[in-house]
Design a protein around this motif. Structure first.
Motif, short mmCIF file in Angstrom:
data_model
loop_
_atom_site.label_atom_id
_atom_site.label_comp_id
_atom_site.label_asym_id
_atom_site.label_seq_id
_atom_site.Cartn_x
_atom_site.Cartn_y
_atom_site.Cartn_z
N PRO A 202 25.17 0.52 -9.43
CA PRO A 202 25.64 1.62 -10.28
C PRO A 202 24.51 2.59 -10.64
CG PRO A 202 26.49 -0.49 -11.07
CD PRO A 202 25.48 -0.80 -10.01
N LEU A 203 24.80 3.88 -10.57
CA LEU A 203 23.84 4.93 -10.88
C LEU A 203 24.23 5.57 -12.21
CD1 LEU A 203 23.67 6.62 -7.35
CD2 LEU A 203 22.13 4.90 -8.30
N PRO A 204 23.46 5.37 -13.28
CA PRO A 204 23.85 5.89 -14.60
C PRO A 204 23.73 7.41 -14.67
CG PRO A 204 21.66 4.94 -14.69
CD PRO A 204 22.19 4.62 -13.33
N ALA A 205 24.62 8.02 -15.46
CA ALA A 205 24.51 9.44 -15.75
C ALA A 205 23.29 9.68 -16.64
CB ALA A 205 25.78 9.92 -16.45
N PRO A 206 22.70 10.89 -16.61
CA PRO A 206 21.48 11.15 -17.38
C PRO A 206 21.63 10.88 -18.87
CG PRO A 206 21.88 12.91 -15.79
CD PRO A 206 23.09 12.04 -15.77
N HIS A 207 22.82 11.08 -19.42
CA HIS A 207 23.01 10.92 -20.86
C HIS A 207 23.48 9.52 -21.23
CE1 HIS A 207 26.64 12.47 -18.89
NE2 HIS A 207 27.31 11.69 -19.71
N THR A 208 23.40 8.58 -20.31
CA THR A 208 23.84 7.21 -20.58
C THR A 208 22.65 6.36 -21.00
OG1 THR A 208 25.65 7.38 -19.00
CG2 THR A 208 24.92 5.16 -19.61
N GLU A 209 22.74 5.77 -22.19
CA GLU A 209 21.64 4.97 -22.72
C GLU A 209 21.90 3.47 -22.63
OE1 GLU A 209 20.92 6.33 -26.65
OE2 GLU A 209 20.26 8.33 -26.03
N VAL A 210 23.16 3.08 -22.49
CA VAL A 210 23.47 1.65 -22.41
C VAL A 210 23.40 1.20 -20.96
CG1 VAL A 210 24.92 1.74 -24.46
CG2 VAL A 210 25.94 2.08 -22.19
N GLY A 211 23.19 -0.09 -20.78
CA GLY A 211 23.16 -0.65 -19.45
C GLY A 211 24.54 -0.76 -18.84
N PRO A 212 24.62 -0.98 -17.52
CA PRO A 212 25.93 -1.09 -16.87
C PRO A 212 26.67 -2.32 -17.35
CG PRO A 212 24.18 -1.68 -15.35
CD PRO A 212 23.51 -1.13 -16.56
N PRO A 213 27.95 -2.18 -17.67
CA PRO A 213 28.74 -3.34 -18.10
C PRO A 213 28.91 -4.36 -16.98
CG PRO A 213 30.14 -1.42 -17.83
CD PRO A 213 28.74 -0.93 -17.68
N ALA A 214 29.14 -5.58 -17.35
CA ALA A 214 29.20 -6.68 -16.37
C ALA A 214 30.35 -6.53 -15.39
CB ALA A 214 29.30 -8.01 -17.10
N TYR A 215 31.42 -5.81 -15.78
CA TYR A 215 32.58 -5.72 -14.90
C TYR A 215 32.40 -4.74 -13.76
CZ TYR A 215 33.55 -1.62 -17.82
OH TYR A 215 33.45 -0.44 -18.50
N LEU A 216 31.33 -3.92 -13.76
CA LEU A 216 31.15 -2.94 -12.69
C LEU A 216 30.81 -3.64 -11.37
CD1 LEU A 216 29.10 0.03 -14.21
CD2 LEU A 216 31.56 -0.18 -13.92
N PRO A 217 31.40 -3.18 -10.27
CA PRO A 217 31.02 -3.73 -8.97
C PRO A 217 29.64 -3.24 -8.57
CG PRO A 217 32.56 -1.92 -8.67
CD PRO A 217 32.46 -2.16 -10.16
N GLY A 218 29.03 -3.90 -7.61
CA GLY A 218 27.74 -3.46 -7.07
C GLY A 218 26.53 -4.02 -7.79
N GLN A 219 26.73 -4.91 -8.75
CA GLN A 219 25.59 -5.47 -9.47
C GLN A 219 25.24 -6.86 -8.91
OE1 GLN A 219 25.48 -4.32 -13.86
NE2 GLN A 219 27.66 -4.65 -13.52
N PRO A 220 23.95 -7.23 -9.01
CA PRO A 220 23.56 -8.55 -8.52
C PRO A 220 24.23 -9.66 -9.32
CG PRO A 220 21.76 -7.51 -9.73
CD PRO A 220 22.82 -6.47 -9.55
N CYS A 221 24.57 -10.72 -8.65
CA CYS A 221 25.24 -11.85 -9.32
C CYS A 221 24.27 -12.58 -10.22
CB CYS A 221 25.80 -12.81 -8.27
SG CYS A 221 27.06 -12.07 -7.21
#
Length: 221
Positions: A202-221
């Motif tokens: 996941p590629l965060p938007a510039p104004h996003t300060e929180v980390g990617p939520p666990a439900y997003l695809p594409g993250q390491p297990c």
């Protein structure tokens, strides 16, 4: 969204393929599994005497298919009027490239659903919110509860059509190469190249300060 054990959709001339009938299925479980595995459909209809096919997002809720659009969309304007808009909705997943020793026997492994019926625009506000949440969750499960819901202005600019699932069929191809006996000794490679969707990190938007939520695809297990 649980299926009724043994339930099937209508089998008739419209939902029975003319080729490779042995690959077709009409049971709810098979149809729903294919629909639930995707989120992009193709919506076909006739407008001003000409065929039109549009790619768009969808969601299944029980035996109903919700298809996303804009209030300015021509097909959705047609679905708002009685008696509704005759449509054909298709969903396809490609699972493998089947490469034979002859060009004639090249194929693909796939899962597909074709649904025919009359679509109507969703006008009830509660059903519209349910449909939009379902469409968001069809793309990324759990996302609708983790974002701001649409406001009145946004809902007024958004349209969803409802298609009752009745005249529906699934069709699949699985397995390997079907080469002719006389071609088996030819000096060409034959086999199946598996195809599967892949998600990047996941590629965060510039104004996003929180980390990617666990439900997003594409993250390491």
């Amino acid at each position: 969204m649980s299926d009724s054990p043994g339930a099937s959709y209508t089998r008739d001339d419209l939902t029975t393929p003319t080729r490779s009938k042995e690959r077709a299925a009409w049971d709810e479980a098979a149809v729903h599994a294919i629909l639930d595995a995707g989120y992009l459909c193709h919506l076909g209809f006739v407008r001003d005497g000409a065929p039109v096919v549009l790619p768009t997002l969808y969601a299944r809720v029980g035996r109903v298919l919700y298809v996303h659009g804009s209030t300015g969309s021509r097909p959705l304007r047609g679905a708002k009027d009685e008696p509704g808009l005759p449509v054909c909705v298709t969903v396809t997943h490609v699972d493998g490239l089947v490469l034979a020793k002859s060009a004639f026997h090249h194929s693909v492994n796939y899962r597909s659903v074709v649904a025919h019926g009359t679509a109507h625009q969703v006008t009830d506000p509660a059903e519209l919110r349910l449909a939009l949440d379902a469409i968001v969750d069809q793309v990324v499960p759990g996302r609708s509860a983790d974002c701001r819901p649409g406001n009145a202005k946004e809902l007024a600019a958004t349209a969803v059509i409802r298609l009752e699932l009745d005249r529906v069929s699934a069709k699949t191809r699985t397995g390997g190469v079907n080469d002719e006996e006389e071609d088996l000794a030819l000096p060409y490679w034959a086999g199946v190249v598996p195809v599967a969707p892949a998600y990047g990190a996941p590629l965060p938007a510039p104004h996003t300060e929180v980390g990617p939520p666990a439900y997003l695809p594409g993250q390491p297990c």
